[in-house]
Structures are given as C-alpha cells and as structure tokens.
Write a protein that holds these residues in place. Sequence first.
Motif, PDB file in Angstrom:
ATOM      1  N   VAL A  97       0.867  -1.185   0.000  1.00  0.00           N
ATOM      2  CA  VAL A  97       0.000   0.000   0.000  1.00  0.00           C
ATOM      3  C   VAL A  97       0.901   1.231   0.000  1.00  0.00           C
ATOM      4  N   GLY A  98       0.874   1.958  -1.103  1.00  0.00           N
ATOM      5  CA  GLY A  98       1.723   3.134  -1.257  1.00  0.00           C
ATOM      6  C   GLY A  98       2.790   2.881  -2.301  1.00  0.00           C
ATOM      7  N   GLY A  99       2.777   3.692  -3.356  1.00  0.00           N
ATOM      8  CA  GLY A  99       3.696   3.482  -4.475  1.00  0.00           C
ATOM      9  C   GLY A  99       4.851   4.440  -4.505  1.00  0.00           C
ATOM     10  N   GLY A 100       5.303   4.920  -3.339  1.00  0.00           N
ATOM     11  CA  GLY A 100       6.511   5.728  -3.285  1.00  0.00           C
ATOM     12  C   GLY A 100       7.748   4.882  -3.496  1.00  0.00           C
ATOM     13  N   LEU A 101       8.909   5.433  -3.183  1.00  0.00           N
ATOM     14  CA  LEU A 101      10.155   4.699  -3.415  1.00  0.00           C
ATOM     15  C   LEU A 101      10.208   3.417  -2.594  1.00  0.00           C
ATOM     16  N   GLY A 102       9.775   3.464  -1.334  1.00  0.00           N
ATOM     17  CA  GLY A 102       9.759   2.248  -0.531  1.00  0.00           C
ATOM     18  C   GLY A 102       8.799   1.222  -1.071  1.00  0.00           C
ATOM     19  N   GLY A 103       7.625   1.669  -1.555  1.00  0.00           N
ATOM     20  CA  GLY A 103       6.640   0.734  -2.101  1.00  0.00           C
ATOM     21  C   GLY A 103       7.113   0.056  -3.361  1.00  0.00           C
ATOM     22  N   VAL A 104       7.698   0.831  -4.286  1.00  0.00           N
ATOM     23  CA  VAL A 104       8.201   0.224  -5.524  1.00  0.00           C
ATOM     24  C   VAL A 104       9.339  -0.744  -5.220  1.00  0.00           C
ATOM     25  N   ALA A 105      10.255  -0.333  -4.348  1.00  0.00           N
ATOM     26  CA  ALA A 105      11.368  -1.217  -3.996  1.00  0.00           C
ATOM     27  C   ALA A 105      10.865  -2.486  -3.318  1.00  0.00           C
ATOM     28  N   GLY A 106       9.863  -2.353  -2.433  1.00  0.00           N
ATOM     29  CA  GLY A 106       9.316  -3.532  -1.766  1.00  0.00           C
ATOM     30  C   GLY A 106       8.629  -4.465  -2.730  1.00  0.00           C
ATOM     31  N   LEU A 121       0.216  -3.583  -5.935  1.00  0.00           N
ATOM     32  CA  LEU A 121       0.768  -2.315  -5.505  1.00  0.00           C
ATOM     33  C   LEU A 121      -0.261  -1.222  -5.740  1.00  0.00           C
ATOM     34  N   SER A 122      -0.657  -0.518  -4.698  1.00  0.00           N
ATOM     35  CA  SER A 122      -1.628   0.568  -4.842  1.00  0.00           C
ATOM     36  C   SER A 122      -0.951   1.906  -4.591  1.00  0.00           C
ATOM     37  N   GLU A 123      -1.464   2.945  -5.271  1.00  0.00           N
ATOM     38  CA  GLU A 123      -0.892   4.286  -5.137  1.00  0.00           C
ATOM     39  C   GLU A 123      -1.997   5.320  -5.258  1.00  0.00           C
ATOM     40  N   GLY A 142       6.452   6.720  -7.249  1.00  0.00           N
ATOM     41  CA  GLY A 142       7.732   7.339  -6.939  1.00  0.00           C
ATOM     42  C   GLY A 142       7.749   8.276  -5.758  1.00  0.00           C
ATOM     43  N   GLY A 143       6.589   8.682  -5.234  1.00  0.00           N
ATOM     44  CA  GLY A 143       6.558   9.439  -3.991  1.00  0.00           C
ATOM     45  C   GLY A 143       7.420  10.687  -4.010  1.00  0.00           C
ATOM     46  N   LEU A 171      10.590   4.188 -13.250  1.00  0.00           N
ATOM     47  CA  LEU A 171       9.976   3.269 -12.291  1.00  0.00           C
ATOM     48  C   LEU A 171       8.915   2.401 -12.974  1.00  0.00           C
ATOM     49  N   ASP A 172       8.119   2.999 -13.854  1.00  0.00           N
ATOM     50  CA  ASP A 172       7.137   2.209 -14.610  1.00  0.00           C
ATOM     51  C   ASP A 172       7.838   1.137 -15.435  1.00  0.00           C
ATOM     52  N   ALA A 173       8.950   1.508 -16.063  1.00  0.00           N
ATOM     53  CA  ALA A 173       9.676   0.544 -16.899  1.00  0.00           C
ATOM     54  C   ALA A 173      10.219  -0.609 -16.066  1.00  0.00           C
ATOM     55  N   MET A 174      10.647  -0.331 -14.848  1.00  0.00           N
ATOM     56  CA  MET A 174      11.169  -1.388 -13.982  1.00  0.00           C
ATOM     57  C   MET A 174      10.076  -2.381 -13.585  1.00  0.00           C
ATOM     58  N   LEU A 175       8.842  -1.906 -13.514  1.00  0.00           N
ATOM     59  CA  LEU A 175       7.738  -2.768 -13.091  1.00  0.00           C
ATOM     60  C   LEU A 175       7.038  -3.472 -14.249  1.00  0.00           C
ATOM     61  N   THR A 176       7.155  -2.911 -15.456  1.00  0.00           N
ATOM     62  CA  THR A 176       6.384  -3.430 -16.597  1.00  0.00           C
ATOM     63  C   THR A 176       6.581  -4.915 -16.863  1.00  0.00           C
TER      64      THR A 176
END
Length: 537
Positions: free
Chosen positions: A11-20, A33-35, A41-42, A114-119
């Motif tokens: 819950v939360g798509g900031g830097l910690g959320g994306v990394a997690g 992952l919700s944002e 990217g927060g 960040l989107d590219a890393m998750l795609t």
Amino acid sequence: MTDSHVDVLVVGGGLGGVAGALAALRRGASVLLSEEYGWLGGQLTTQAVPPDEHPWIESFGSSASYRALRDGIREHYRRWYPLRAESARDPYLNPGGGRVSRLCAEPAVGAAVLDAMLTPWISAGRLTVLRHHRPVAAQTDGDRVTAVVLRDLQTGDERVITSRYVLDATETGEMLPLTGTEYVTGFESQADTGEPSAPRQAQPMNIQAVSVCFAVEHLAGQNHTIDKPADYAYWRDFRPDYWPGPQLGWTAPHPHTRAPRTYEFAPNPDDRPGTIIADQSRDPGADELWTFRRILARNHFRPGAYASDISMVNWPLIDYVGGPLFEVPADEADGHLAAARQQSLSLLFWMQTEAPRPDGGTGWPGLRLRPDVMGTADGLAMAPYHRESRRILAQYRVVEQDLAMSARGEAGAVAYPDSVGVGSYRIDLHPSTGGDNYIDVPAWPFQIPLRSLVPQRVRNLLAAAKNIGTTHITNGCYRLHPVEWAAGEAAGALAAFCLANRLEPQQVTGSPGSVVDFQRNLESDGIEITWPQIRPY
C-alpha cells in the motif's frame, strides 16, 4: 465491490513501495501495488524532490536495484534528449546540474523509469498496479491483518484485497491506524528515548514542515505573473518567531547553524553543468537557490533546444509549519494543505513582483510555472512533500545515541547484528508545527536494523517507508530517498522470505540463524548491509 488475493499487498507506491514490490517479485511472490496518485515514486516524483544522497552514492552505499533506477534515469536522457556529445558521454550525467544531488532530474523521468522497472512483472501476470487508490479500511483477526479495502478515488469503487503480508509504504503510515498497529507521532520525550535533542515532554503533534514544491523556468523579457493568491498579504508578512525576517524573503536560518543566511537568486547562469560536483558534505545547503535544485540545465543540451533551465522550488521559504496533515480531522488537514499551497503560490508571486534583484530592481516576471513538468494542471506538485510519517512501535527503535557523532565519538554508528541496508545523512530536521527551528546533528553512516521494520505485535504487516522504527530525531536522517528505498526493499524481501520458509517476521528476528540466512539472501541480490571505514559528514 471487487475481491482480489495476492501474496503481498504493498500500500503506497513511493520509493519504498516500488522497492518492496520489486524485492517480493524477484523472490517469487505475487504482488498488488496501490498508489494514491497517477505517478509512482513518492518523494522523487509526485512530491518533486530531487534525491538527497550521500557523497559516495556512485560507488557504494546502496543496492543494485537503486543503482538500476539511477542508471535508468540517466539512460532515459541519453536515449531521448538532445544532449551535447560531451554530456551524453559523461557516465555520471547530472541532467539538472543541481548541487543537491548527483542526479537531479525531472519528476516525469523518474516516474517513467519506475514504470519501466515494473512493466515486465505486469506482463508476466505477477504484479497488479492500482493507481488513484487509497486505503480506507482494514479487517483484522487478532494480531493479523486479514483484508484491506482500497477505494478508487476517481470512481468511488472499492476493492477488498486479501494477502499473506501487507507492506505499509504510504507517505504518512496510513495503514497503522487502519489496522490498529501501535505507532507514535511527533517528538518523543527525553525520558522515553534518552536522546539529548529530545524535549522533556512528548509532543505527538509536533511534526516537521511539509512543502508543496513547484518547477519554474525563466524567460527574460516575458511576463508570466500569476494571479495574486488570495492569501498573499498574510504570507508576505508571515514570520515565525525564529525567522530573521518575513519567511517570504531571501534571508532564512542556516539549517546547520540557525544563523541568518541570505540566499542568492540568479536564474539561468551561463555555467558548465557537467563540472558541478554535487556534494552536500562540502556544500551544505547552498547559498545560491537556482542551481541547488535545478532539474534541467539547458547547457547540457544542443544549442537552442531549451530557452531556460528548469529549477525546482523546495526551499525553506515554503516550509509550511501551520499544522500537520495527518492525525487531525480531514477538514483540518485539507485546510492545512490548502494553506501550504497558498504559501507556495505566494512565494512565486512575490518572486515575480516584489523580490529584490541584485541590480536594484524588483521581481522576475519572466518566471513561469511548468505544469507539464509536474504532471498537474496548476503547476504545483501532485502531492505535498512529507518529511515525517507515523512510525511503528517496532521491535527496535533507532535513537540518536545510535549514530550521532556527539554520542558515538570515533566509534561510528552502532553495528546492528540484523542490518538489512545502509544509509548516510546528517540528522536534519526542518522547522516543525510545534514552533521548533532547524535541528541539526552530525551523524555517522548508519545501518537499518531488520527489527525496525517489524511491529512488536502485528504479525503480517511490515513498515516499508518513513514509518519504520525511528524517532522524531533519527527520522531526520532515515527519511531520504535511498534509505526509504532500502527499507522498502528489505520489507518486500522479508515478506517473500517468510512465505518461502513458512516463517513469520518475529520468528526471523528472534532467530540469529534465520537472520543470517536472510542477510545472505539480501547480499546475493546486490543489497549492501555494511559500510566500509569512512568519515561522516
């Protein structure tokens, strides 16, 4: 109402959320992952804050995935922007040539990378990303979170998400009150923490200032003056007790000494951005505002490509200390956010119309907001910059005595046996809602203890952002971009490790053997958990 089930809910798509999310995905877990906002990217993107990083970031002191993010941002500029040849060849390209960071860049570029890393994970069916969603409720059974309700802020529809683990990576620790997880806010008392910089009495509503950032360019000879903000007269005259004059002015307290310091403001210097060495250990706070957080330097690009630099305004002049944006009723929080936005717009109007110039004149009417750069209609950042969050009552709480040079002498910071990441920054607290001036404490490079991510009671919720087990004081150095990434990455990895080994987080932290196994897991994934022998700054 839609139901979904995943291994790990972030819950939360900031830097910690994306990394997690990435850490859990790399270890085989399914993730949702919700944002709240349209960008991930927060603080890097929606809050529009160029990264505060330690001076060794290009060589060590982060993780492989954080380096991949930084490399991806540079490559985005090399691939798509009309860089000069020498800038494109620079392995340490700093697109903005800003002094706050060796990698100052536009928020939209960070969001794209960040989107590219998750795609790839979305394509594989392992990751679901829900933008414009915010948690509104949670269900619990004893010491476990059994479901989280997410609301679509655009449609009002709700989803019930069940998961084995929940990572709270929100900007203000929103999942903690929703799940009944024990937490603290604001200043702890000196009797509680023993910290030399803490007050005698706890001050739970004394929270660091938020800022509503914005990007500007300067087009000489043009007039882009905005309409006079409704509250301009108030903000033009506003002066905190500890400020040397009106807050909308070029003189402010120095963050380290609190002595008055007068800033310089000179848009579009004809400089060589590739020669700028961004190192806050040598250039703390910077007297010159335009280049300090500049996010695009026109001289990096082919002649004529850009008429102006783009600079990000995240200065002491817009630190809002009128009241906190959480732990208060919704209408009160909305009022504080509206006031913070008025403060930022008032600064811009003051700069356009009344700010004294070095040539003796007043105002820069050619300053123009860049809504396109911010991804918003009004040119202000999508989200306020939160420097402080609710913090879990963790199995271990990092205190000032663990890393302050005044407490540790030459011993360096405490070496935690359960370290899961590293970070380095001075203890740097901005003025706060309780009327405090800056608090600055030199600190040693530090580690992140695994126990600081794990609540004392709740079994399947992990802190994954600025809500880990720090104090108001130590949050001042654990709140930065690479540290938030490291905390989130460790939390996501721990959730997946527990799933794979049929353990709970408290079982891992309670077993030295399991801690070592987990640390080996992290190191094999390119995560640094120790520091070499280096000096602080």
